[in-house]
Design a protein around this motif. Structure first.
Motif, PDB file in Angstrom:
ATOM      1  N   TYR A  42      85.006  47.623 149.614  1.00 20.66           N
ATOM      2  CA  TYR A  42      85.002  48.962 149.016  1.00 20.66           C
ATOM      3  C   TYR A  42      83.659  49.651 149.247  1.00 20.66           C
ATOM      4  O   TYR A  42      83.560  50.883 149.189  1.00 20.66           O
ATOM      5  N   LYS A  43      82.630  48.870 149.550  1.00 15.83           N
ATOM      6  CA  LYS A  43      81.301  49.426 149.794  1.00 15.83           C
ATOM      7  C   LYS A  43      81.189  50.100 151.159  1.00 15.83           C
ATOM      8  O   LYS A  43      80.273  50.907 151.374  1.00 15.83           O
ATOM      9  N   ILE A  44      82.105  49.776 152.086  1.00 18.17           N
ATOM     10  CA  ILE A  44      81.993  50.343 153.432  1.00 18.17           C
ATOM     11  C   ILE A  44      83.027  51.442 153.689  1.00 18.17           C
ATOM     12  O   ILE A  44      82.986  52.095 154.729  1.00 18.17           O
ATOM     13  N   PHE A  45      83.960  51.630 152.749  1.00 16.55           N
ATOM     14  CA  PHE A  45      85.000  52.636 152.916  1.00 16.55           C
ATOM     15  C   PHE A  45      84.800  53.790 151.941  1.00 16.55           C
ATOM     16  O   PHE A  45      84.145  53.651 150.909  1.00 16.55           O
ATOM     17  N   GLU A  46      85.412  54.909 152.278  1.00 21.75           N
ATOM     18  CA  GLU A  46      85.575  55.980 151.300  1.00 21.75           C
ATOM     19  C   GLU A  46      86.591  55.506 150.254  1.00 21.75           C
ATOM     20  O   GLU A  46      87.537  54.767 150.575  1.00 21.75           O
ATOM     21  N   ASN A  47      86.408  55.938 149.011  1.00 18.33           N
ATOM     22  CA  ASN A  47      87.289  55.500 147.930  1.00 18.33           C
ATOM     23  C   ASN A  47      87.767  56.692 147.109  1.00 18.33           C
ATOM     24  O   ASN A  47      87.113  57.728 147.054  1.00 18.33           O
ATOM     25  N   ARG A  48      88.906  56.512 146.478  1.00 17.13           N
ATOM     26  CA  ARG A  48      89.358  57.455 145.456  1.00 17.13           C
ATOM     27  C   ARG A  48      89.423  56.698 144.136  1.00 17.13           C
ATOM     28  O   ARG A  48      89.863  55.549 144.089  1.00 17.13           O
ATOM     29  N   THR A  49      88.993  57.343 143.070  1.00 18.97           N
ATOM     30  CA  THR A  49      88.914  56.689 141.774  1.00 18.97           C
ATOM     31  C   THR A  49      90.266  56.701 141.064  1.00 18.97           C
ATOM     32  O   THR A  49      90.944  57.729 141.020  1.00 18.97           O
ATOM     33  N   ILE A  50      90.645  55.547 140.514  1.00 16.35           N
ATOM     34  CA  ILE A  50      91.762  55.457 139.584  1.00 16.35           C
ATOM     35  C   ILE A  50      91.112  55.472 138.195  1.00 16.35           C
ATOM     36  O   ILE A  50      90.557  54.465 137.736  1.00 16.35           O
ATOM     37  N   ALA A  51      91.162  56.610 137.561  1.00 14.70           N
ATOM     38  CA  ALA A  51      90.381  56.811 136.337  1.00 14.70           C
ATOM     39  C   ALA A  51      90.966  56.053 135.157  1.00 14.70           C
ATOM     40  O   ALA A  51      92.182  56.014 134.955  1.00 14.70           O
ATOM     41  N   MET A  52      90.097  55.460 134.375  1.00 10.43           N
ATOM     42  CA  MET A  52      90.475  54.814 133.126  1.00 10.43           C
ATOM     43  C   MET A  52      90.589  55.864 132.027  1.00 10.43           C
ATOM     44  O   MET A  52      90.164  57.010 132.182  1.00 10.43           O
TER      45      MET A  52
END
Length: 384
Positions: A42-52
């Motif tokens: 996950y540190k090398i890719f773009e991410n989208r947040t699944i919000a809590m």
């Protein structure tokens, strides 16, 4: 001779440069740099947040961590570089072990466990009335699949990995479609351009295309990103204690649904508890009970292509194992990421690490049996 080799080398270098300059081949450079997938990717890719939302901490058993792991169990953890091992019993946290610099807050890529989450989200879309029937054709949702043999593929075919699409589930080849999907920047283009290899609905044949197409169906019916819907329907109601991350193919791009949901062991255990609860959480039905019952049982009419036997181990993106009279439903990832649900013990077991066994028993990695045995042992000894 030397002049000829020099010219050949220059031509080959130019050819390689031109090949890598093609946008769809950019993934090769990233694959060469990072090589094999890692739980920290996950540190090398773009991410989208699944919000809590509002966190709901686990209740802690009065026997919490009272059982010491044996020397053999710890040695097995070391052999496969286990970083997290957790047992929930009777909805309380009974035991957890962290190693290798990881702790209860550490993220890990779940890899193919995310397929099981996609299946739950299909159930949520059914609950919301956005999908009428899993026997609907995929073409109802994705126009690219309206022609030819592909038009006959149903959501049930995708859920049961029986689409018979041209996806090569190879993790070791630099040029495989799996590697391209993992390191590439246009996963939609990849799955839109697959072709049918013949009749769907005959063989269970594991492939990453099917959950990716299901994720695009969810996007289509919800008009939301996969991560937004996962937050709304799972992560917030389940009371996750941390935001999760879903790796994207590029900035503001598409979630890589066949892999790449990142969270911690405690929050992943909530997914197992939801399944154990029959799709309910705090009295609210998040996933239809009937759908979940079907999803976590083998699709009996299929032939298991790998084993050449009737399918006894795969439902709708969930694995199934009958072991020691336990009817175990589980999610799994390629490096030994597991959520085990054991109804007979009212228990959930989560394991994360860097390796899994290459040996299989009846189509299940050998370490699956070990981690189940360790959890059962902890439960047994804590009850005395």
């Amino acid at each position: 001779m030397k002049r000829g080799l020099k010219i050949f080398g220059i031509v080959a270098l130019i050819g390689l440069t031109v090949y890598l300059a093609i946008p769809r081949n950019h993934y090769i450079v990233r694959a060469l740099i990072h090589q094999l997938p890692n739980i920290d990717d996950y540190k090398i890719f773009e991410n989208r947040t699944i919000a809590m939302g509002e966190p709901q901490p686990w209740k802690v058993s009065d026997k919490y961590n009272s059982i010491n792991l044996s020397a053999d169990q710890l040695a097995y953890f070391s052999a496969y570089n286990t970083v997290a091992y957790l047992v929930v019993k009777d909805t309380t946290l009974l035991s957890e072990t962290y190693r290798g610099g990881y702790d209860k807050d550490s993220y890990s890529n779940s890899f193919s466990m995310s397929k099981s989450i996609v299946s739950l989200l299909i159930g949520c879309a059914i609950q919301d009335g956005l999908i009428k029937d899993i026997n609907q054709p995929l073409s109802d949702f994705i126009p690219e699949y309206k022609e030819g043999e592909r038009s006959k593929i149903t959501l049930r075919n995708l859920l049961s990995m029986s689409s018979n699409l041209s996806w090569d589930e190879s993790y070791s080849s630099l040029f495989s479609i799996t590697t391209q999907a993992y390191y590439g920047n246009d996963v939609k283009r990849i799955v839109y351009n697959l072709h049918s290899l013949g009749e769907a609905g005959k063989y269970f044949d594991y492939r990453g295309s099917d959950p990716q197409l299901l994720a695009l169906v969810i996007e289509s019916v919800t008009s939301k990103s996969l991560s937004e819907y996962a937050s709304e329907k799972l992560w917030i109601p389940l009371g996750a204690e941390h935001d999760a991350l879903w790796n994207l193919d590029r900035k503001n791009g598409t979630e890589k649904a066949s892999c790449c949901f990142n969270s911690n062991a405690r929050d992943f255990a909530r997914i197992g508890q939801l399944v154990l609860n029959g799709g309910k959480w705090n009295g609210k039905q998040l996933v239809p009970e009937l759908y979940l019952k079907e999803a976590t049982a083998p699709v009996a009419e299929l032939i298991d292509k790998e084993l050449n036997t009737p399918n006894r181990r795969y439902g709708y993106q969930w694995w199934y194992l009958n072991y020691k009279n336990y009817s175990i439903k589980y999610a799994r990832g390629i490096l030994g990421q597991y959520i085990f649900v054991i109804p007979e013990l009212n228990a959930v077991i989560v394991r994360f690490g860097h390796k899994r066994s290459d040996v299989k028993i009846d189509g299940h990695p050998e370490d699956v049996y070990k981690y189940i045995d360790f959890g059962v042992d902890i439960i047994d000894r804590s009850s005395k």
